[in-house]
Design a protein around this motif. Sequence first.
Motif, PDB file in Angstrom:
ATOM      1  N   LEU A   8       0.835  -1.203   0.000  1.00  0.00           N
ATOM      2  CA  LEU A   8       0.000   0.000   0.000  1.00  0.00           C
ATOM      3  C   LEU A   8       0.867   1.250   0.000  1.00  0.00           C
ATOM      4  O   LEU A   8       0.604   2.204  -0.743  1.00  0.00           O
ATOM      5  N   ASP A   9       1.910   1.263   0.825  1.00  0.00           N
ATOM      6  CA  ASP A   9       2.822   2.415   0.845  1.00  0.00           C
ATOM      7  C   ASP A   9       3.469   2.615  -0.519  1.00  0.00           C
ATOM      8  O   ASP A   9       3.557   3.737  -1.032  1.00  0.00           O
ATOM      9  N   TRP A  10       3.944   1.515  -1.100  1.00  0.00           N
ATOM     10  CA  TRP A  10       4.600   1.587  -2.407  1.00  0.00           C
ATOM     11  C   TRP A  10       3.634   2.049  -3.484  1.00  0.00           C
ATOM     12  O   TRP A  10       3.953   2.918  -4.302  1.00  0.00           O
ATOM     13  N   ALA A  11       2.430   1.487  -3.477  1.00  0.00           N
ATOM     14  CA  ALA A  11       1.458   1.796  -4.521  1.00  0.00           C
ATOM     15  C   ALA A  11       1.028   3.261  -4.480  1.00  0.00           C
ATOM     16  O   ALA A  11       0.890   3.908  -5.528  1.00  0.00           O
ATOM     17  N   THR A  12       0.815   3.785  -3.286  1.00  0.00           N
ATOM     18  CA  THR A  12       0.401   5.190  -3.195  1.00  0.00           C
ATOM     19  C   THR A  12       1.519   6.119  -3.665  1.00  0.00           C
ATOM     20  O   THR A  12       1.249   7.168  -4.244  1.00  0.00           O
ATOM     21  N   GLN A  13       2.749   5.713  -3.452  1.00  0.00           N
ATOM     22  CA  GLN A  13       3.880   6.503  -3.966  1.00  0.00           C
ATOM     23  C   GLN A  13       3.920   6.486  -5.493  1.00  0.00           C
ATOM     24  O   GLN A  13       4.417   7.424  -6.123  1.00  0.00           O
ATOM     25  N   GLN A  14       3.376   5.395  -6.098  1.00  0.00           N
ATOM     26  CA  GLN A  14       3.350   5.285  -7.556  1.00  0.00           C
ATOM     27  C   GLN A  14       2.152   6.000  -8.174  1.00  0.00           C
ATOM     28  O   GLN A  14       2.042   6.071  -9.395  1.00  0.00           O
ATOM     29  N   GLY A  15       1.250   6.498  -7.336  1.00  0.00           N
ATOM     30  CA  GLY A  15       0.088   7.219  -7.855  1.00  0.00           C
ATOM     31  C   GLY A  15      -1.240   6.506  -7.697  1.00  0.00           C
ATOM     32  O   GLY A  15      -2.283   7.026  -8.108  1.00  0.00           O
ATOM     33  N   VAL A  16      -1.232   5.308  -7.116  1.00  0.00           N
ATOM     34  CA  VAL A  16      -2.486   4.608  -6.866  1.00  0.00           C
ATOM     35  C   VAL A  16      -3.238   5.343  -5.757  1.00  0.00           C
ATOM     36  O   VAL A  16      -2.663   5.699  -4.728  1.00  0.00           O
ATOM     37  N   GLN A  17      -4.543   5.567  -5.956  1.00  0.00           N
ATOM     38  CA  GLN A  17      -5.347   6.303  -4.985  1.00  0.00           C
ATOM     39  C   GLN A  17      -6.451   5.415  -4.431  1.00  0.00           C
ATOM     40  O   GLN A  17      -7.286   4.913  -5.177  1.00  0.00           O
ATOM     41  N   LEU A  18      -6.426   5.190  -3.117  1.00  0.00           N
ATOM     42  CA  LEU A  18      -7.473   4.435  -2.443  1.00  0.00           C
ATOM     43  C   LEU A  18      -8.389   5.401  -1.724  1.00  0.00           C
ATOM     44  O   LEU A  18      -7.920   6.334  -1.051  1.00  0.00           O
ATOM     45  N   ASN A  19      -9.689   5.181  -1.862  1.00  0.00           N
ATOM     46  CA  ASN A  19     -10.673   6.081  -1.279  1.00  0.00           C
ATOM     47  C   ASN A  19     -11.670   5.278  -0.447  1.00  0.00           C
ATOM     48  O   ASN A  19     -12.644   4.749  -0.961  1.00  0.00           O
ATOM     49  N   GLY A  20     -11.361   5.140   0.842  1.00  0.00           N
ATOM     50  CA  GLY A  20     -12.288   4.440   1.731  1.00  0.00           C
ATOM     51  C   GLY A  20     -12.095   2.942   1.778  1.00  0.00           C
ATOM     52  O   GLY A  20     -12.932   2.227   2.339  1.00  0.00           O
ATOM     53  N   ILE A  21     -11.021   2.420   1.210  1.00  0.00           N
ATOM     54  CA  ILE A  21     -10.737   0.984   1.266  1.00  0.00           C
ATOM     55  C   ILE A  21      -9.278   0.765   1.642  1.00  0.00           C
ATOM     56  O   ILE A  21      -8.441   1.660   1.448  1.00  0.00           O
ATOM     57  N   ALA A  22      -8.974  -0.410   2.145  1.00  0.00           N
ATOM     58  CA  ALA A  22      -7.596  -0.768   2.480  1.00  0.00           C
ATOM     59  C   ALA A  22      -7.467  -2.283   2.476  1.00  0.00           C
ATOM     60  O   ALA A  22      -8.413  -2.993   2.818  1.00  0.00           O
ATOM     61  N   PRO A  23      -6.303  -2.791   2.084  1.00  0.00           N
ATOM     62  CA  PRO A  23      -6.098  -4.248   2.117  1.00  0.00           C
ATOM     63  C   PRO A  23      -5.997  -4.741   3.555  1.00  0.00           C
ATOM     64  O   PRO A  23      -5.437  -4.070   4.421  1.00  0.00           O
ATOM     65  N   GLN A  24      -6.547  -5.908   3.780  1.00  0.00           N
ATOM     66  CA  GLN A  24      -6.499  -6.495   5.117  1.00  0.00           C
ATOM     67  C   GLN A  24      -6.573  -8.010   4.994  1.00  0.00           C
ATOM     68  O   GLN A  24      -7.263  -8.541   4.127  1.00  0.00           O
TER      69      GLN A  24
END
Length: 375
Positions: A8-24
């Motif tokens: 998740l940290d890596w993906a958001t740095q690449q420009g992926v945007q999560l809105n109200g969801i997270a992996p678990q």
Amino acid sequence: MEPHEQLLDWATQQGVQLNGIAPQRIPGRGIGLLATRAIKPEEIALEVPTRCLRSISTVPKAITRKLPNTITVHGLLAADLALDKTAKYDLWNAVCPSPDDLTSMPLVWPAELQALLPQAARELLSKQQAKFVRDWSAVSEAYPNLEETGYRYAWMLVNTRTFYYLNSKLEKRGKDDHMCLQPVADLFNHGDEGCNVSFDTHGFAIKALQPYAQGDEVKICYGRHSGDFLLVEYGFVMDDNRWDEVVLDDVVLPRLSWRQKQRLEEVGFLGKYILDRETVCYRTQVALRLLCCGIREWKRFVDGIDDGEASQGAVNKLLVEMLKQHKAKADEMVEEVGHLEIGAPEQRSALMNRWKQVRSLVGVHISSLEEAEAE
């Protein structure tokens, strides 16, 4: 920090945007995407920009130049995964299923278990095996030191985790070869009515179609697929699948004479007899009337002149007889698989559960038809 949190940290740095969801991590089900707050319909829950995708455009030229132009995108992406020795995708790769996680896919089952799959699943598996053999043949010739087990694992990852995708390099390829891999989005599990997935030149957007409460698992629909398709292509069986169906060819075709099969072939109705959750398909109605009616009456039905109401009772009676035969087959297979010791427990469990689903679907229709007859 868990691998999916690092992703998740890596993906958001690449420009992926999560809105109200997270992996678990979900007990007993691996990793999924859960709502971190209430999500409303039409809200975009995830955006993945094009630059984050692994597609035909990102496969290194050193690989594409060694492989024939005729290799599938599936085979090409699998080669990229199997041959990649860089650290670029390490965090993404860390959350992928392991080889052990993919043992539920019939592609790696013992032949004895594969032979016990329902007809539709066997046919799907045969096509899948042929596709893998073609891809592996091309890749192994170019990379003789690559192990088949490693390539097969990469090939199955592509098979289970790609999304439909189209760009200029894919336009001339068949629809089945329009695919890409995308981070985080590949963590969505399947649901009958999941989120909407769309893409354009900027990337993918995944939009909620229904409300989700905090803590709910957010899913996408992989497609309107039968249980046989889900088992062969993804390695899982799903109860209460609204798109499930059963192929009835095994009980219909043996009843037909050579001439009857010829007549059905002439009008385009030979084989592919389907029972879904609602009813039997029109093709089945045509075939059964050939066994119940005179030729003239049958031709009028095929031509749409006769609505078939007069012969429906006889058709339903024959259908119940065939469905009971199919249910007996399912009972037999559940019993047989329950006594087997070959293969892994999860493989036998998946096979047994699929036959139980077939038995249940057929049984519901038998009851429905018998109740209608009694009224």
